[in-house]
Design a protein around this motif. Structure first.
Motif, PDB file in Angstrom:
ATOM      1  N   VAL A  16       3.616   2.023   2.628  1.00  0.00           N
ATOM      2  CA  VAL A  16       4.709   3.254   2.287  1.00  0.00           C
ATOM      3  C   VAL A  16       3.974   4.828   2.894  1.00  0.00           C
ATOM      4  CG1 VAL A  16       6.629   5.018   0.907  1.00  0.00           C
ATOM      5  CG2 VAL A  16       6.346   2.455   1.039  1.00  0.00           C
ATOM      6  N   LYS A  17       3.811   5.241   2.953  1.00  0.00           N
ATOM      7  CA  LYS A  17       2.891   7.272   3.027  1.00  0.00           C
ATOM      8  C   LYS A  17       4.301   8.403   3.619  1.00  0.00           C
ATOM      9  CE  LYS A  17       1.103   6.839   7.950  1.00  0.00           C
ATOM     10  NZ  LYS A  17      -0.641   6.457   8.661  1.00  0.00           N
ATOM     11  N   ASN A  18       3.669   9.444   2.888  1.00  0.00           N
ATOM     12  CA  ASN A  18       4.384  10.558   2.865  1.00  0.00           C
ATOM     13  C   ASN A  18       5.936  10.606   2.891  1.00  0.00           C
ATOM     14  OD1 ASN A  18       2.270  11.987   4.210  1.00  0.00           O
ATOM     15  ND2 ASN A  18       2.375  10.338   6.226  1.00  0.00           N
ATOM     16  N   SER A  19       6.564   9.967   2.398  1.00  0.00           N
ATOM     17  CA  SER A  19       7.823   9.795   1.996  1.00  0.00           C
ATOM     18  C   SER A  19       8.194   9.912   0.287  1.00  0.00           C
ATOM     19  CB  SER A  19       8.265   8.068   2.036  1.00  0.00           C
ATOM     20  OG  SER A  19       7.879   7.684   3.194  1.00  0.00           O
ATOM     21  N   ILE A  20       9.558   9.775  -0.193  1.00  0.00           N
ATOM     22  CA  ILE A  20      10.359  10.169  -1.946  1.00  0.00           C
ATOM     23  C   ILE A  20      10.993   8.694  -1.147  1.00  0.00           C
ATOM     24  CG2 ILE A  20      11.735  11.440  -2.622  1.00  0.00           C
ATOM     25  CD1 ILE A  20      11.320  14.049  -1.312  1.00  0.00           C
ATOM     26  N   ILE A  21      11.348   8.445  -2.645  1.00  0.00           N
ATOM     27  CA  ILE A  21      11.731   7.330  -3.144  1.00  0.00           C
ATOM     28  C   ILE A  21      12.493   7.231  -4.656  1.00  0.00           C
ATOM     29  CG2 ILE A  21      11.914   4.113  -3.034  1.00  0.00           C
ATOM     30  CD1 ILE A  21       9.770   4.333  -0.977  1.00  0.00           C
ATOM     31  N   THR A  71       1.487  -1.164  -0.065  1.00  0.00           N
ATOM     32  CA  THR A  71      -0.512   0.133  -0.079  1.00  0.00           C
ATOM     33  C   THR A  71       0.788   1.389  -0.180  1.00  0.00           C
ATOM     34  OG1 THR A  71      -1.842  -1.503   1.242  1.00  0.00           O
ATOM     35  CG2 THR A  71      -2.015   1.337   1.639  1.00  0.00           C
ATOM     36  N   VAL A  72       0.743   2.485  -1.054  1.00  0.00           N
ATOM     37  CA  VAL A  72       1.689   3.014  -0.714  1.00  0.00           C
ATOM     38  C   VAL A  72       0.732   4.653  -1.095  1.00  0.00           C
ATOM     39  CG1 VAL A  72       2.779   4.525  -2.627  1.00  0.00           C
ATOM     40  CG2 VAL A  72       2.866   2.258  -2.344  1.00  0.00           C
ATOM     41  N   GLY A  73       1.307   5.461  -0.045  1.00  0.00           N
ATOM     42  CA  GLY A  73       0.249   6.715   0.169  1.00  0.00           C
ATOM     43  C   GLY A  73      -0.270   7.106   0.776  1.00  0.00           C
ATOM     44  N   PRO A  74      -1.156   8.118   0.947  1.00  0.00           N
ATOM     45  CA  PRO A  74      -0.673   9.480   0.280  1.00  0.00           C
ATOM     46  C   PRO A  74       0.691   9.847   0.366  1.00  0.00           C
ATOM     47  CG  PRO A  74      -2.273  10.007   2.330  1.00  0.00           C
ATOM     48  CD  PRO A  74      -1.943   8.555   2.724  1.00  0.00           C
ATOM     49  N   HIS A  75       0.856  10.797  -0.509  1.00  0.00           N
ATOM     50  CA  HIS A  75       2.134  11.645  -0.648  1.00  0.00           C
ATOM     51  C   HIS A  75       3.351  11.212  -0.965  1.00  0.00           C
ATOM     52  CE1 HIS A  75      -1.087  14.258   2.021  1.00  0.00           C
ATOM     53  NE2 HIS A  75      -1.213  14.678   0.473  1.00  0.00           N
ATOM     54  N   THR A  84       7.371  -0.184   6.541  1.00  0.00           N
ATOM     55  CA  THR A  84       6.399   0.156   7.137  1.00  0.00           C
ATOM     56  C   THR A  84       7.000   1.892   6.691  1.00  0.00           C
ATOM     57  OG1 THR A  84       5.020  -1.369   8.201  1.00  0.00           O
ATOM     58  CG2 THR A  84       4.342   1.236   8.464  1.00  0.00           C
ATOM     59  N   LEU A  85       7.122   2.777   6.211  1.00  0.00           N
ATOM     60  CA  LEU A  85       7.600   4.146   5.529  1.00  0.00           C
ATOM     61  C   LEU A  85       6.699   5.112   6.059  1.00  0.00           C
ATOM     62  CD1 LEU A  85      10.165   3.240   3.148  1.00  0.00           C
ATOM     63  CD2 LEU A  85      10.534   3.079   5.440  1.00  0.00           C
ATOM     64  N   ASP A  86       6.788   6.049   6.658  1.00  0.00           N
ATOM     65  CA  ASP A  86       6.499   6.750   7.062  1.00  0.00           C
ATOM     66  C   ASP A  86       7.408   8.555   7.600  1.00  0.00           C
ATOM     67  OD1 ASP A  86       4.487   9.320   7.945  1.00  0.00           O
ATOM     68  OD2 ASP A  86       3.402   8.139   9.454  1.00  0.00           O
ATOM     69  N   GLY A 137      13.735  -4.214   6.843  1.00  0.00           N
ATOM     70  CA  GLY A 137      13.623  -3.954   7.682  1.00  0.00           C
ATOM     71  C   GLY A 137      12.001  -3.156   8.658  1.00  0.00           C
ATOM     72  N   LYS A 138      12.048  -3.167   9.141  1.00  0.00           N
ATOM     73  CA  LYS A 138      10.841  -2.133  10.126  1.00  0.00           C
ATOM     74  C   LYS A 138      11.082  -1.569  10.480  1.00  0.00           C
ATOM     75  CE  LYS A 138      10.312  -7.304  12.321  1.00  0.00           C
ATOM     76  NZ  LYS A 138       9.876  -7.997  12.860  1.00  0.00           N
ATOM     77  N   PHE A 139      12.299  -0.307   9.911  1.00  0.00           N
ATOM     78  CA  PHE A 139      12.438   1.054  10.247  1.00  0.00           C
ATOM     79  C   PHE A 139      11.400   1.857   9.698  1.00  0.00           C
ATOM     80  CE2 PHE A 139      16.704  -1.115  10.138  1.00  0.00           C
ATOM     81  CZ  PHE A 139      17.146  -1.111  11.280  1.00  0.00           C
ATOM     82  N   THR A 140      10.840   2.839   9.871  1.00  0.00           N
ATOM     83  CA  THR A 140      10.465   3.881   9.848  1.00  0.00           C
ATOM     84  C   THR A 140      10.146   5.004   9.689  1.00  0.00           C
ATOM     85  OG1 THR A 140       8.484   2.708  11.678  1.00  0.00           O
ATOM     86  CG2 THR A 140       7.618   4.604  10.139  1.00  0.00           C
TER      87      THR A 140
END
Length: 338
Positions: free
Chosen positions: A295-300, A277-281, A310-312, A324-327
Motif C-alpha cells: 500500500v502506498k499513497n493511500s488513506i485507509i 509493505t506500507v508507504g510512503p504517504h 496492491t494499492l496506490d 483483490g487485485k484492484f489498484t
C-alpha cells in the motif's frame, strides 16, 4: 478571539466517503480535516480562543456524534463550542448569518474544506485580513486586487486579464465581525444574490465601499480536500510536513509482523500489519488490519480489513473489507470487495 467555521455542506465531490461522515470530519494524516484546520489557525493567531462556532447542516446527517466531536475539539483548544444550523443551503453569507449570536468582536471565519500551513503575523490593526496563497494560474481562482499600499481594494473572480496572483482561500479575519454581520444583514434584507446564493463577498464589498481597510495574510501551503484525488495528495503532503516537524506518526499500540513501513506514514492504534509493505504517504486508521499487501499513497480509515492487495492512490473508508487485485480505488464505509 473567535473562530467561525461554516461546514454545513454535504461534500458531494468526496462521495462515497462523505455519505456517512461529514467531509470536515474525514481524517487526513490521522486527524479530521476540521481539527487540523482549526488547530493551525489557533497557532497562527497565538492568542486565547474563547469560542469556536460551528455551523452545521441537517441534524439527520450532522448528528450527536458530530456535535460531540466538535465540542471535544473546542475543549482541546480551551474554547467554548457553539453549534448552529444552516438547514437551507443559501450560500456562504447566509451560512455565516446562521451564527448571528456569535458575530461580535474579533473573529476568524474559515471554511472547512482546505488545510493550510502558514507562519505570518496577522495584522490586527486592519479592519479585515483576507488569507491568500500565491498561485501560478490566478485565472482559475478568485483573487485580490491591491493598491500601492498593499491594501485590498477589490475581489475579482477568475479574472480574464491579470489582476494579481494572490488567490482567496476562504479564511478571513475581522477586527470586529459585527461589521460584517451588519453588511450581510443588508445583503439578506435586500435579496442581493450572486450565483443563486447569498455570498460573503457581497458583505465584504460593502465594507470596502465604506472605507474599511483590508490586508492580505499569505499562507505557505494551501491544500484542497474537495475530492478523492486531491485528498489523497493532501494526505501525502501533510504527512511530509508532520515528519519534518518530528511528530510521532506510528502508534506504539500497532503491530507489525514481517512488514515494512516506508516513511512518512500515519499508523493508528490497534493497526495490524502482516506480511505487508506500507508507504510512503499512507494513513491507516485505528483497528485496521492489512495482510499480504502493498500500500502506498493511500488513506485507509478505521476498522477495515485489506488482504492480497496492491494499492496506490486509494481511499478506503471505515469498516470496509477489500480483498483483490484492484489498484486505484475509492471505497466508502461498510463496503466490501472480495
Amino acid at each position: 478571539m473567535k473562530i467561525i467555521v461554516p461546514m454545513a455542506g454535504r461534500g458531494s465531490r468526496l462521495r462515497p466517503h462523505s455519505l456517512t461522515v461529514p467531509k470536515p470530519l474525514i481524517p487526513v494524516a490521522g486527524k479530521p480535516i476540521v481539527h487540523r484546520l482549526v488547530t493551525e489557525i489557533a497557532t497562527i493567531l497565538d492568542e486565547e480562543i474563547e469560542e469556536i462556532a460551528f455551523i452545521l447542516g441537517d441534524p439527520a446527517f450532522f448528528g450527536d456524534e458530530v456535535v460531540t466531536a466538535l465540542k471535544a475539539l473546542a475543549n482541546e483548544l480551551g474554547a467554548k463550542a457553539s453549534i448552529y444550523r444552516q438547514l437551507d443551503p443559501k450560500g456562504t453569507g447566509h451560512a455565516i448569518m446562521c451564527a448571528e449570536p456569535s458575530l461580535s468582536g474579533p473573529a476568524v471565519i474559515a471554511y472547512a474544506d482546505t488545510l493550510i500551513k502558514a507562519d505570518f503575523n496577522l495584522d490586527k490593526e486592519a479592519d479585515s485580513v483576507i488569507w491568500t496563497k500565491k498561485v501560478e494560474n490566478p485565472e482559475a481562482f478568485g483573487v485580490v486586487n491591491l493598491n500601492e499600499k498593499e491594501e485590498i481594494i477589490e475581489l475579482v473572480e477568475k479574472p480574464e486579464t491579470f489582476v494579481s496572483d494572490q488567490a482567496v482561500i476562504g479564511i478571513y479575519y475581522f477586527k470586529d465581525v459585527a461589521v460584517l454581520k451588519k453588511e450581510l444583514q443588508y445583503v439578506l434584507d435586500n435579496n442581493i444574490i450572486n450565483g443563486g446564493e447569498y455570498q460573503i463577498n457581497d458583505g465584504i464589498k460593502r465594507m470596502m465601499a465604506d472605507g474599511k481597510i483590508f490586508k492580505t495574510g499569505t499562507v505557505d501551503e494551501w491544500m484542497d480536500c474537495g475530492n478523492k484525488e486531491v485528498t489523497v495528495e493532501t494526505n501525502a503532503r501533510m504527512l511530509g510536513f508532520l515528519a519534518e516537524d518530528g511528530e510521532t506518526l506510528v502508534s506504539e499500540e500497532s503491530v507489525q509482523e514481517n512488514s515494512t513501513i516506508i516513511s512518512p506514514c500515519f499508523i493508528g492504534k490497534g493497526v495490524t500489519l502482516k506480511n505487508s509493505t506500507v508507504g510512503p504517504h499512507v494513513s491507516i486508521g485505528e483497528g485496521t488490519i492489512i495482510e499480504d499487501s502493498t500500500v502506498k499513497n493511500s488513506i485507509i480509515q478505521t476498522h477495515s480489513v485489506i488482504k492480497n492487495a496492491t494499492l496506490d492512490n486509494a481511499m478506503i473508508g471505515n469498516h470496509a473489507h477489500f480483498d483483490g487485485k484492484f489498484t486505484n480505488v475509492s471505497i466508502g464505509d461498510y463496503s466490501a470487495l472480495k
